[in-house]
Design an enzyme around this catalytic site. Structure first.
Site, short mmCIF file in Angstrom:
data_model
loop_
_atom_site.label_atom_id
_atom_site.label_comp_id
_atom_site.label_asym_id
_atom_site.label_seq_id
_atom_site.Cartn_x
_atom_site.Cartn_y
_atom_site.Cartn_z
N GLY A 52 0.81 -1.22 0.00
CA GLY A 52 0.00 0.00 0.00
C GLY A 52 0.84 1.27 0.00
N THR A 53 2.09 1.14 -0.37
CA THR A 53 3.03 2.27 -0.36
C THR A 53 2.54 3.43 -1.23
OG1 THR A 53 4.61 0.43 -0.62
CG2 THR A 53 5.52 2.65 -0.44
N HIS A 74 11.66 0.74 1.99
CA HIS A 74 11.10 -0.60 2.27
C HIS A 74 11.95 -1.32 3.32
CE1 HIS A 74 7.97 -0.62 -0.68
NE2 HIS A 74 8.72 -0.75 -1.75
N ARG A 127 0.11 -5.07 5.27
CA ARG A 127 -1.02 -5.66 4.56
C ARG A 127 -0.96 -7.18 4.71
NH1 ARG A 127 -1.75 -5.15 -2.07
NH2 ARG A 127 -3.97 -5.65 -2.10
N ARG A 138 -3.04 -2.13 -9.77
CA ARG A 138 -3.55 -3.35 -10.40
C ARG A 138 -5.03 -3.48 -10.10
NH1 ARG A 138 -4.18 -8.91 -9.31
NH2 ARG A 138 -3.77 -8.49 -7.11
P1 PAP Z 1 5.30 -0.76 -4.16
O1 PAP Z 1 5.82 -1.56 -3.02
O2 PAP Z 1 5.84 -1.21 -5.49
O3 PAP Z 1 5.39 0.71 -3.95
P2 PAP Z 1 2.59 -0.74 -3.29
O4 PAP Z 1 2.02 0.56 -3.67
O5 PAP Z 1 3.03 -0.93 -1.87
O6 PAP Z 1 3.75 -1.14 -4.27
O7 PAP Z 1 1.52 -1.88 -3.56
C1 PAP Z 1 0.79 -1.97 -4.73
C2 PAP Z 1 -0.59 -2.45 -4.35
O8 PAP Z 1 -1.34 -1.33 -3.87
C3 PAP Z 1 -1.35 -2.97 -5.56
O9 PAP Z 1 -2.20 -3.98 -5.04
P3 PAP Z 1 -2.81 -5.15 -5.94
O10 PAP Z 1 -1.70 -5.75 -6.71
O11 PAP Z 1 -3.39 -6.12 -4.93
O12 PAP Z 1 -3.85 -4.53 -6.77
C4 PAP Z 1 -2.10 -1.74 -5.99
O13 PAP Z 1 -3.21 -2.01 -6.82
C5 PAP Z 1 -2.51 -1.17 -4.66
N1 PAP Z 1 -2.86 0.26 -4.72
C6 PAP Z 1 -2.23 1.25 -5.40
N2 PAP Z 1 -2.86 2.41 -5.23
C7 PAP Z 1 -3.93 2.16 -4.43
C8 PAP Z 1 -4.98 2.98 -3.92
N3 PAP Z 1 -5.06 4.26 -4.18
N4 PAP Z 1 -5.90 2.39 -3.14
C9 PAP Z 1 -5.84 1.07 -2.84
N5 PAP Z 1 -4.88 0.24 -3.30
C10 PAP Z 1 -3.92 0.77 -4.09
#
Ligand code: PAP
Length: 324
Positions: free
Chosen positions: A74-75, A136, A158, A290
């Protein structure tokens, strides 16, 4: 997370760094990458060099804010919420920083961006106060780099199953080779043993959980799933922790809703910058968005895989009040 981690960049590191890395325990991960165990977690060589540089070189300012997480927890969302909170009422909707830039550009990673190419990056152009950074690395490693400065750290964690599937998808999306698609099982194995990039997951989460108990004014421990189910309460908590609580008037004027809408998954995903842009490391911004759902891992993990993860979690988190 940025693909720069896998690039073979030329970098000059001193002998001390090279000697230190070669003295660490090492292992090979599911992709055949050599990982080194440093302060309880596993890293590839490039990331570790950058972490060591960060710990040595970074000069914190008391007002710095650090967004921390295990990858895929959720970064991106937390970066966006933090920016939106701090920048509230300063911009119109079409010139808001989040409309013009991806959250990862606004809140750069220490070890995956700033200290990746240089052991002494020039941070003087990061002028905004407070400065926003991200990482991270686990708490003990971050703490060393912050050198007793009273910075604020916001950590998001998460459910491990969703983290695993999200990580795997991210890898598939960023890999040219088809093989990535067959790698869920081997990635699962490495998550379970803990010998995975930034792993073990449980050590990571527990490090910040302990940090938040020991330094409650400096470490905020947030849960992705709670951000989903009670976004207003969590956003207010974040604002209070960062020292910029919502006024009654702001609450009545819908300031919280505005921030939550701006940072919602569908809004961020559909912004032009996130549909078409790329990080300097070559990751398409769209790969950070995603599905953004809770429990999607059910569609990918077998009941046996789920059971094994449940057992690991029960074992590793026993004695903590962390609930999955
Ligand atoms: P990172 O470690 O590469 O920065 P990070 O943002 O921590 O990634 O995680 C990505 C996840 O957050 C994705 O989850 P999923 O693969 O299960 O879909 C991404 O879709 C989700 N994500 C990104 N932006 C949001 C948002 N605004 N609200 C909720 N979930 C989000």
């Amino acid at each position: 997370m940025d693909k720069e981690i896998s690039k073979n960049l030329p970098r000059e590191d001193d002998e001390e760094t090279i000697n230190l890395i070669s003295s660490l325990p090492s292992d090979i991960d599911f992709e055949g990458t050599k990982l080194f165990k440093y302060q309880g977690c596993w890293y590839n060589e490039k990331t570790l060099q950058a972490i060591l540089s960060f710990q040595r070189d970074f000069e914190p300012q008391d007002t710095d804010i650090i967004v921390a997480s295990f990858p895929k927890s959720g970064t991106t969302w937390l970066k966006a919420l933090t920016v939106a909170l701090l920048e509230r009422s300063k911009h119109s909707s079409d010139n808001h920083p989040l409309v013009l830039e991806n959250p990862h550009s606004l809140v750069p990673f220490f070890e995956l961006r700033l200290y990746l190419k240089s052991s002494k990056p020039d941070l003087s152009n990061i002028s905004s106060s407070p400065r926003l950074f991200s990482t991270h690395v686990p708490f003990q490693t971050l703490k060393e780099g912050l050198k007793n400065s009273p910075c604020k750290i916001v950590y998001v964690w998460r459910n491990l199953k969703d983290v695993l599937v999200s990580f795997w998808y991210f890898k598939c999306a960023n890999q040219e080779i088809e093989e990535a698609k067959n790698s869920l099982e081997s990635m699962f194995e490495s998550f379970c043993t803990g010998v995975s990039y930034y792993g073990p997951f449980w050590e990571h989460v527990l490090s910040y959980w302990r940090g938040s108990l020991e330094y409650p004014k400096h470490v905020l421990f947030l849960k992705y799933e709670e951000l989903k189910t009670e976004p207003h309460a969590q956003l207010k908590k974040l604002a209070e922790f960062l020292g910029c609580p919502f006024t009654l008037q702001e609450e009545e004027n819908g300031s919280l809703e505005e921030i939550l809408d701006l940072c919602s998954f569908s809004n961020l995903k559909n912004l032009e910058i996130n549909k078409t842009g790329r990080t300097p490391g070559g990751v398409d911004h769209k790969n950070f968005f995603r599905k953004g759902q809770v429990g999607d891992s059910k569609n990918y993990l077998t009941p046996e895989m789920e059971k094994r993860i449940d057992m690991i979690i029960e074992d590793k988190f026993r004695g903590s009040d962390i609930k999955f």
